[in-house]
Design a protein around this motif. Structure first.
Motif, short mmCIF file in Angstrom:
data_model
loop_
_atom_site.label_atom_id
_atom_site.label_comp_id
_atom_site.label_asym_id
_atom_site.label_seq_id
_atom_site.Cartn_x
_atom_site.Cartn_y
_atom_site.Cartn_z
N MET A 79 0.21 4.30 -1.19
CA MET A 79 -0.53 5.53 -0.84
C MET A 79 -1.90 5.15 -0.32
O MET A 79 -2.46 4.16 -0.79
CB MET A 79 -0.76 6.34 -2.11
CG MET A 79 0.24 7.43 -2.34
SD MET A 79 -0.34 8.47 -3.66
CE MET A 79 -1.69 9.35 -2.92
N TYR A 131 0.85 -1.18 0.00
CA TYR A 131 0.00 0.00 0.00
C TYR A 131 0.89 1.24 0.00
O TYR A 131 1.28 1.73 1.05
CB TYR A 131 -0.89 0.05 1.24
CG TYR A 131 -1.86 -1.10 1.40
CD1 TYR A 131 -1.93 -2.13 0.49
CD2 TYR A 131 -2.72 -1.14 2.50
CE1 TYR A 131 -2.83 -3.18 0.65
CE2 TYR A 131 -3.62 -2.18 2.66
CZ TYR A 131 -3.67 -3.20 1.74
OH TYR A 131 -4.55 -4.21 1.90
N GLN A 171 -9.44 5.87 2.67
CA GLN A 171 -8.44 5.74 3.75
C GLN A 171 -7.90 7.11 4.15
O GLN A 171 -7.67 7.39 5.32
CB GLN A 171 -7.31 4.81 3.31
CG GLN A 171 -7.77 3.38 3.10
CD GLN A 171 -6.78 2.51 2.33
OE1 GLN A 171 -5.75 2.98 1.86
NE2 GLN A 171 -7.11 1.24 2.20
N GLY A 189 -18.33 -7.64 0.21
CA GLY A 189 -17.09 -7.48 0.96
C GLY A 189 -15.93 -8.35 0.54
O GLY A 189 -14.78 -8.00 0.74
N LEU A 223 -9.33 -11.10 -5.54
CA LEU A 223 -8.30 -10.55 -6.41
C LEU A 223 -8.23 -11.39 -7.67
O LEU A 223 -8.28 -12.61 -7.61
CB LEU A 223 -6.94 -10.59 -5.71
CG LEU A 223 -6.71 -9.52 -4.66
CD1 LEU A 223 -5.39 -9.75 -3.98
CD2 LEU A 223 -6.75 -8.14 -5.31
N ARG A 274 -17.66 -7.13 -7.18
CA ARG A 274 -16.59 -8.15 -7.07
C ARG A 274 -15.71 -8.15 -8.32
O ARG A 274 -14.64 -8.76 -8.32
CB ARG A 274 -17.15 -9.58 -6.89
CG ARG A 274 -18.01 -9.88 -5.67
CD ARG A 274 -17.47 -9.38 -4.39
NE ARG A 274 -18.18 -8.19 -3.99
CZ ARG A 274 -17.70 -7.27 -3.17
NH1 ARG A 274 -16.51 -7.39 -2.66
NH2 ARG A 274 -18.41 -6.20 -2.86
N ARG A 299 -11.33 -4.33 -8.27
CA ARG A 299 -10.67 -3.90 -7.03
C ARG A 299 -9.84 -2.68 -7.34
O ARG A 299 -9.12 -2.67 -8.34
CB ARG A 299 -9.76 -5.01 -6.47
CG ARG A 299 -10.43 -6.32 -6.17
CD ARG A 299 -11.14 -6.34 -4.82
NE ARG A 299 -12.53 -5.97 -4.92
CZ ARG A 299 -13.33 -5.76 -3.86
NH1 ARG A 299 -12.86 -5.86 -2.65
NH2 ARG A 299 -14.58 -5.44 -4.02
N LEU A 300 -9.93 -1.70 -6.51
CA LEU A 300 -9.14 -0.47 -6.65
C LEU A 300 -9.19 0.12 -8.05
O LEU A 300 -8.18 0.47 -8.61
CB LEU A 300 -7.69 -0.73 -6.25
CG LEU A 300 -7.40 -0.95 -4.79
CD1 LEU A 300 -5.92 -0.96 -4.56
CD2 LEU A 300 -8.05 0.11 -3.91
N THR A 348 -17.41 -0.19 -3.79
CA THR A 348 -16.88 -1.53 -3.58
C THR A 348 -15.41 -1.54 -4.06
O THR A 348 -15.08 -0.84 -5.02
CB THR A 348 -17.67 -2.56 -4.42
OG1 THR A 348 -17.74 -2.08 -5.77
CG2 THR A 348 -19.07 -2.75 -3.89
N GLY A 349 -14.59 -2.27 -3.35
CA GLY A 349 -13.20 -2.42 -3.78
C GLY A 349 -12.35 -1.18 -3.62
O GLY A 349 -11.32 -1.04 -4.28
N SER A 350 -12.75 -0.25 -2.73
CA SER A 350 -11.99 1.00 -2.62
C SER A 350 -11.07 1.04 -1.39
O SER A 350 -10.51 2.08 -1.09
CB SER A 350 -12.96 2.19 -2.60
OG SER A 350 -13.83 2.06 -1.49
N GLY A 351 -10.94 -0.07 -0.70
CA GLY A 351 -10.01 -0.13 0.43
C GLY A 351 -10.62 0.21 1.77
O GLY A 351 -9.93 0.68 2.68
N LYS A 352 -11.92 -0.05 1.92
CA LYS A 352 -12.57 0.29 3.20
C LYS A 352 -12.03 -0.56 4.35
O LYS A 352 -11.92 -0.09 5.47
CB LYS A 352 -14.10 0.11 3.08
CG LYS A 352 -14.75 1.12 2.13
CD LYS A 352 -16.25 1.08 2.17
CE LYS A 352 -16.86 -0.17 1.58
NZ LYS A 352 -16.57 -0.38 0.16
N THR A 353 -11.70 -1.82 4.05
CA THR A 353 -11.27 -2.71 5.14
C THR A 353 -10.05 -2.14 5.88
O THR A 353 -10.05 -2.03 7.10
CB THR A 353 -10.93 -4.12 4.58
OG1 THR A 353 -11.95 -4.49 3.67
CG2 THR A 353 -10.82 -5.14 5.68
N ASP A 405 -12.93 -9.98 -1.15
CA ASP A 405 -11.94 -9.42 -2.05
C ASP A 405 -11.40 -10.55 -2.90
O ASP A 405 -10.55 -11.31 -2.46
CB ASP A 405 -10.83 -8.81 -1.20
CG ASP A 405 -9.76 -8.17 -2.03
OD1 ASP A 405 -10.08 -7.71 -3.14
OD2 ASP A 405 -8.61 -8.13 -1.58
#
Ligand SMILES: Nc1ncnc2c1ncn2[C@@H]1O[C@H](COP(=O)(O)OP(=O)(O)OP(=O)(O)O)[C@@H](O)[C@H]1O
Length: 534
Positions: A154, A152, A159, A443, A447, A470, A473-474, A178-183, A445
């Protein structure tokens, strides 16, 4: 950029290229300066190069970029909307004294950055966004190293805003694609607060859990716990997984040995709370992932029962989809809640291209097989979403028989061990197709998955947004192929809205359906006729 080393003496093109290729990209690739050596004016590392535009010593291309941006913003006071705030251009410098006080963006810069990244904040005073993980002074150094080791470089927009806000102790309701790094946006503050607490309060007695994350499915809990372990490595931060399907005794034993974080599903946690002695009186952070799902009937009472067992924790709630009712419910649970949202609420991830195909129910299977057998259309590994557990098993078998490809099914009736094995084979690339119910809709991920096929539309548009999410991601591009027919009429108005806002083609049958026409003024202002999809 010039090099303090004698670049100019390189005699052939190749040599010059070699030297140029050697230029350090990032500040962290550069070594510390030895005594007497030039120091980078930005980060203090070895100033191996001289910036050709300012003549300052710098260590890398990254610091050159930062230097130039600073020069621009120092010398040319631009109006706020013209401040040079591209992702590359705003730089948050680590504290000069390295003692921990981080330098943050000015209020104007924060506002410009929020505007640019579509970060919306509603509520009490909230710290501005961060542009690097290391600019958060409260994060333990080891956590920063773990974040870097996870790749990661940046923070993602959610985040940038949620991490400093959570670290400042705010109760948050956060929504982002979705897939934006919330976790990681809730795990980083959770790990930081837990580890710092343990470092400051060496316990004389038994360690009780300091944080709890609830999610709706076992798969999601497993994934969250895995990520928590990865980011919390080497810190006083242990986790326990509390989900149905695994033996309870082992879970209780682990908690009693002392953990900082419990990750669980509500049902199993209630079992544990009612039948066993889990002490939650030290729990200071409570996270509800997929909060809209967690506050729906079915989960809500259990979640509230767990919440009441906690001693007024900080509460962090997340989802890609949050309705006004959920907002109301969360506001009644906790006072002074801050809302953070990134992008447009409840909309599908823009990176997922939606392709809708109108197909009658009895022809759906054949259509699916055609897609799976088409080199042009099938992009493995792919998930096929269906509406029932039996449907998942039957369709998975039919795919195997008809296409000859490996396919597995996953749903809530399968034992935990089998669900783990199915996920493993899929993620390892041994099986190109997984047929799933909604258990894998939120939720998770996955990949490498760039294609989702919605064979049966789910009951709500929110679930649809999560399922097609799904495929990306990112922000990486993905495709959702969606089979639709008159049986999905309840969703038509909202579906058409979603497709219109995403710029997706809408099948003629869907546009002309009386269920759509009755509810959506399609021919009103702004309506544009589109070509038939697919
Ligand atoms: N700052 C970052 N840099 C690079 N990768 C990241 C970063 N933050 C998260 N990721 C990766 O991005 C992927 C998506 O993150 P995550 O699963 O947390 O998304 P999410 O917003 O929770 O999605 P969903 O709504 O679908 O649950 C993961 O593979 C995660 O490891």
């Amino acid at each position: 950029m010039e090099d303090n080393q004698p670049v100019a003496v390189a005699s052939s093109g190749d040599e010059i290229n070699d030297v140029v290729n050697d230029v350090k990209e990032r500040s962290r690739d550069q070594r510390e300066a030895l005594s007497g050596e030039p120091k980078c004016v930005i980060c203090g590392r070895y100033g191996e190069y001289i910036c050709d535009e300012t003549d300052d010593d710098i260590c890398s291309l990254e610091c050159k970029q930062t230097l130039l941006c600073r020069v621009v913003s120092d010398n040319t006071p631009l109006p706020p909307e013209r401040l040079p705030v591209t992702d590359e251009c705003i730089y948050v410098r680590d504290s000069d004294d390295k003692l921990g006080s981080s330098q943050s963006l000015s209020n104007d810069q924060s506002e410009v950055l929020r505007r640019k990244l579509e970060i919306h904040v509603k509520g009490d005073v909230v710290p501005g966004p961060i542009l690097s993980f290391s600019s958060c002074s409260r994060l333990p150094q080891r956590l920063i190293q773990n974040i870097e080791a996870a790749g990661y470089d940046m923070p993602t927009p959610v985040q940038m805003q949620a991490i400093p806000a959570a670290l400042s102790g705010k109760n948050l309701l956060v929504s982002a694609d979705t897939g934006s790094g919330k976790t990681a946006s809730f795990l980083v503050p959770v790990i930081s607060r837990c580890a710092n607490f343990r470092l400051q309060h060496l316990p004389n007695e038994k360690k009780k859990p300091l944080a709890m994350v609830l999610t709706p499915t076992r798969e999601l809990c497993i994934q969250v716990e895995d990520q928590a372990k990865l980011l919390g490595k080497g810190l006083p931060f242990k986790t326990a997984l509390v989900v149905g399907g695994d033996a309870m005794a082992g879970q209780i034993y682990r908690i009693q040995q002392g953990v900082e974080l419990i990750v669980g599903t509500p049902g199993r946690l209630i079992d544990l709370l009612t039948k066993h002695d889990v002490e939650l009186d030290d729990t200071m952070i409570f996270v509800l992932d997929e909060v809209d799902c967690m506050l729906q009937r079915g989960f809500r009472d259990q979640v509230m029962q767990i919440f009441r067992a906690l001693p007024q924790p900080q509460i962090l709630m997340y989802s890609a989809t949050i309705s006004p009712e959920v907002e109301k419910m969360t506001s009644s649970m906790v006072k002074d809640i801050v809302h953070v949202s990134v992008g447009k609420l409840n909309k599908p991830n823009k990176a997922v291209k939606q392709i809708l195909i109108w197909v009658e129910s009895k022809k759906k299977k054949q259509k699916l097989f055609d897609i799976l057998m088409s080199k042009q259309h099938f992009v493995p590994p792919a998930i096929v979403y269906v509406g029932s557990r039996l449907g998942a098993d039957l369709l998975s078998n039919a795919i195997k028989v008809t296409t000859g490809m490996k396919s597995l099914s996953i749903h809530g009736e399968k034992p935990m061990k089998e669900r783990r094995e199915v996920m493993k084979s899929f993620l390892m690339g041994e099986v190109p197709i997984i047929v799933a119910t909604g258990v894998l809709g939120r939720g998770i991920d996955l990949l490498g998955v760039r294609q989702v096929i919605v064979f049966d539309l789910p009951n709500s548009i929110k679930e649809y947004v999560h399922q097609i999410g799904r495929a990306s991601r990112l922000g990486e591009e993905g495709t959702a192929i969606v089979l639709v027919n008159e049986e999905n009429k309840n969703l038509f108005p909202e579906l058409v809205e979603i497709l219109k806002s995403s710029g997706a083609a809408i099948p003629r049958e869907l546009v002309n359906s009386r269920y759509t026409l009755a509810s959506v003024p399609l021919r009103g202002k702004g309506y544009k006729k589109r070509k038939h999809g697919c």
